[in-house]
Design an enzyme around this catalytic site. Structure first.
Site, PDB file in Angstrom:
ATOM      1  N   TRP A  79       0.833  -1.191   0.000  1.00 31.34           N
ATOM      2  CA  TRP A  79       0.000   0.000   0.000  1.00 31.34           C
ATOM      3  C   TRP A  79       0.872   1.245   0.000  1.00 31.34           C
ATOM      4  O   TRP A  79       1.714   1.427   0.876  1.00 31.34           O
ATOM      5  CB  TRP A  79      -0.936   0.015   1.227  1.00 31.34           C
ATOM      6  CG  TRP A  79      -1.860  -1.164   1.271  1.00 31.34           C
ATOM      7  CD1 TRP A  79      -1.932  -2.128   2.224  1.00 31.34           C
ATOM      8  CD2 TRP A  79      -2.854  -1.516   0.292  1.00 31.34           C
ATOM      9  NE1 TRP A  79      -2.892  -3.063   1.924  1.00 31.34           N
ATOM     10  CE2 TRP A  79      -3.480  -2.703   0.733  1.00 31.34           C
ATOM     11  CE3 TRP A  79      -3.280  -0.945  -0.905  1.00 31.34           C
ATOM     12  CZ2 TRP A  79      -4.503  -3.327   0.018  1.00 31.34           C
ATOM     13  CZ3 TRP A  79      -4.295  -1.575  -1.629  1.00 31.34           C
ATOM     14  CH2 TRP A  79      -4.889  -2.744  -1.163  1.00 31.34           C
ATOM     15  N   THR A  81       1.994   4.911   0.641  1.00 29.14           N
ATOM     16  CA  THR A  81       1.685   5.833   1.745  1.00 29.14           C
ATOM     17  C   THR A  81       2.196   7.247   1.496  1.00 29.14           C
ATOM     18  O   THR A  81       1.930   8.149   2.287  1.00 29.14           O
ATOM     19  CB  THR A  81       2.301   5.312   3.055  1.00 29.14           C
ATOM     20  OG1 THR A  81       3.711   5.080   2.858  1.00 29.14           O
ATOM     21  CG2 THR A  81       1.640   4.009   3.483  1.00 29.14           C
ATOM     22  N   SER A 102       6.932   6.252  -1.008  1.00 29.68           N
ATOM     23  CA  SER A 102       7.001   5.460   0.217  1.00 29.68           C
ATOM     24  C   SER A 102       5.793   4.536   0.259  1.00 29.68           C
ATOM     25  O   SER A 102       4.737   4.866  -0.293  1.00 29.68           O
ATOM     26  CB  SER A 102       7.036   6.347   1.464  1.00 29.68           C
ATOM     27  OG  SER A 102       7.303   5.570   2.633  1.00 29.68           O
ATOM     28  N   SER A 103       5.965   3.385   0.910  1.00 30.81           N
ATOM     29  CA  SER A 103       4.864   2.428   0.951  1.00 30.81           C
ATOM     30  C   SER A 103       5.056   1.457   2.103  1.00 30.81           C
ATOM     31  O   SER A 103       6.118   1.389   2.720  1.00 30.81           O
ATOM     32  CB  SER A 103       4.789   1.631  -0.367  1.00 30.81           C
ATOM     33  OG  SER A 103       5.923   0.779  -0.486  1.00 30.81           O
ATOM     34  N   SER A 104       3.992   0.715   2.384  1.00 36.24           N
ATOM     35  CA  SER A 104       4.080  -0.434   3.273  1.00 36.24           C
ATOM     36  C   SER A 104       4.122  -1.661   2.372  1.00 36.24           C
ATOM     37  O   SER A 104       3.130  -2.025   1.750  1.00 36.24           O
ATOM     38  CB  SER A 104       2.866  -0.495   4.207  1.00 36.24           C
ATOM     39  OG  SER A 104       2.963  -1.613   5.073  1.00 36.24           O
TER      40      SER A 104
END
Length: 411
Positions: A79, A81, A102-104
Site C-alpha cells: 500500500w 503511503t 514510500s509504501s508499506s
C-alpha cells in the site's frame, strides 16, 4: 454484521504466508501474529488506472469505513503511503496522480526477507529504510527493542513511524538520516537489511557489519520497477563481502538514487548520434526480469522509455548522469540502434544479454557478487557478461570473470 477482529486477521495473514511457503519459523509467525499492522498504515492509497490510462491514487483511512479499512490493511498487498516525496493520504482530497515514494511493502516480501536474514536472539540489526515502521516492529518483537537501529531519510516518514512504533509498544532506535551511510554510532551489526533498492551496496555497510555477519539488500534499480535482485552477502574477516542473488525482489529506490522522470521532446535529446548500426537483439527482451537485471548492471543509471510517433515505436535508453543515450527503432524484422555520448549504452547491454543467452539463460540466482573497498562486482561462473568500465580479474580469484565492476558508493 460483526466487525473484523485484528487478532483474527493477523492469524489469517500468518496462515496465508505459511501456506505460501514464506513464513517458515515459529518465531517469525509469533511476530506476524503480534504486531498490529493497522497502527503503521492508518491511511494509504489504493491505485487504479484512470480513463486516460494514468494511475489514480485514492486515499483510504479508518475515517471512511473502519471495517473495510481494517480488512484491506491485512491483505497481502503493498500500500502506497506517500506520493512525490510529500503527498500523504491524509492530505489528499480525492483521487490524485503522482509518483510513489514510500509504501508499506506486502507482508510476504517483508517476512520472506526477514526469514532470509537468519537472525538469532541477541543479534544487533541495522535496518535501512524505516518506512511505515511495520518491518521494524517485526524485528523489535523478534529480537528486542534495544537490538534494532532503523534509519529513515525522510523526516516526516521517520516521525510517523516512530509514533506508530511507540503506540505498538516498541521503543527502539529510530534515526533520521542518510541510510546509505549506515549508522556507525551503533555499529558493529550482526545483520544489515535494506527495505529500499540500490544501484550498489555501500561499502560503509560492509565496514559496519561484523565478520560473519549478513547484508541483505535489493540491488539493480534504475527508473524501472522490475529487474532487481535480492542480494545476500556474508562479510569476511578481510573487510570484503561476498554472496549471491537469492531471488527476485522489488522495492522503491533509495531516495538519493531515485531517477527523475524524463520529460520534454525525447527525440531532441537523441538527435545527434555518434554511431548507428543494426542490432539483432530486440529491446523487447528487456521486458523480462533477468535481461532487465543484466541491462541495469551493464548500464547503471539508464532510464528506459518507449515512445510512439506516427505509428513508429522508438525505445530510448538515457543515462543523464553520463550524457549518453541509445535509441532503437524497427526496420522491418530488425532493429536499428543510434548511440551518442561517452558511454555506448546498447553495446554494453547487448554484450551482457547475448553472453547470458549463450550461457543457456541461467536463473538470476546463479549471479554471484562481491563488495570490496575498491570495487563492487558481479559474475556468473566463469562467464564475463559485461564490463562498461573495464574487465579484470583479482589476484585471489583469477578464475573469476566480472560482469560489472565499479567503485563503492561510500568508503
Amino acid at each position: 454484521m460483526t466487525s473484523p477482529d485484528p487478532a483474527t486477521l493477523r492469524r489469517a495473514l500468518a496462515d496465508q504466508l505459511e501456506v505460501g511457503g514464506v513464513l517458515r519459523t515459529p518465531a517469525w509467525r509469533e511476530a506476524v501474529e503480534a504486531v498490529p499492522r493497522e497502527l503503521f498504515i492508518s491511511s494509504f492509497f489504493r491505485d487504479a488506472p484512470g480513463p486516460d490510462g494514468i494511475t489514480r491514487y485514492t486515499p483510504v483511512s479508518r475515517d471512511i469505513d473502519v471495517d473495510e479499512w481494517l480488512t484491506i490493511v491485512y491483505q497481502n498487498e503493498t500500500w502506497v503511503t506517500q506520493l512525490d516525496g510529500h503527498l500523504t493520504p491524509d492530505t489528499a482530497n480525492g483521487p490524485v496522480t503522482g509518483f510513489p515514494t514510500s509504501s508499506s511493502t506486502m507482508p510476504s516480501t517483508v517476512v520472506g526477507m526477514l526469514e532470509s536474514l537468519d537472525v538469532e536472539k541477541g543479534m544487533n540489526v541495522l535496518e535501512i529504510g524505516t518506512g511505515t515502521g511495520y518491518s521494524t516492529g517485526l524485528l523489535c518483537h523478534r529480537l528486542g527493542d534495544d537490538n534494532i537501529t532503523s534509519v529513515e531519510v525522510d523526516p516526516a516518514i521517520s516521525e510517523r513511524a516512530d509514533a506508530a512504533l511507540e503506540a505498538a509498544g516498541y521503543s527502539t532506535w529510530t534515526v533520521t538520516g542518510d541510510g546509505l551511510l549506515g549508522h556507525p554510532r551503533r555499529a558493529p551489526y550482526d545483520r544489515t537489511i535494506a527495505t529500499c533498492a540500490l544501484r550498489r551496496i555501500p561499502y560503509a555497510w560492509v565496514r559496519q557489519t561484523k565478520p560473519g555477519g549478513i547484508i541483505l539488500a535489493t540491488v539493480g534499480p534504475s527508473a524501472w520497477s522490475y529487474g532487481t535482485g535480492l542480494a545476500k552477502l556474508k562479510v569476511k574477516e578481510d573487510g570484503t563481502a561476498e554472496g549471491r542473488i537469492i531471488g527476485r525482489a522489488s522495492f522503491m529506490p533509495a531516495r538519493a538514487e531515485a531517477a527523475i522522470p524524463l520529460s520534454g521532446d525525447l527525440s531532441a535529446r537523441a538527435a545527434y548520434a555518434d554511431t548507428e548500426r543494426k542490432t539483432s537483439l530486440s529491446p523487447d527482451v528487456l521486458n523480462d526480469w533477468m535481461p532487465a537485471f543484466l541491462a541495469q548492471l551493464a548500464a547503471p543509471g539508464a532510464q528506459l522509455v518507449c515512445a510512439v510517433s506516427d505509428s513508429r515505436e522508438t525505445v530510448y535508453l538515457f543515462d543523464t548522469s553520463r550524457e549518453s543515450f541509445a535509441a532503437l527503432t524497427t526496420d522491418g524484422d530488425e532493429w536499428n540502434v543510434r548511440q551518442g555520448g561517452p558511454v555506448a549504452i546498447w553495446d554494453a547491454i547487448e554484450s551482457a544479454v547475448t553472453a547470458w543467452k549463450d550461457a543457456g539463460e541461467p536463473d538470476i540466482t546463479t549471479v554471484r557478487m562481491a563488495v570490496t573497498p575498491e570495487t563492487h562486482a558481479y559474475w556468473i561462473g566463469d562467464q564475463q557478461l559485461a564490463s562498461p568500465d573495464r574487465s579484470y580479474s583479482i589476484d585471489e580469484k583469477p578464475e573469476l570473470r566480472w560482469l560489472h565492476r565499479y567503485p563503492p558508493l561510500s568508503t
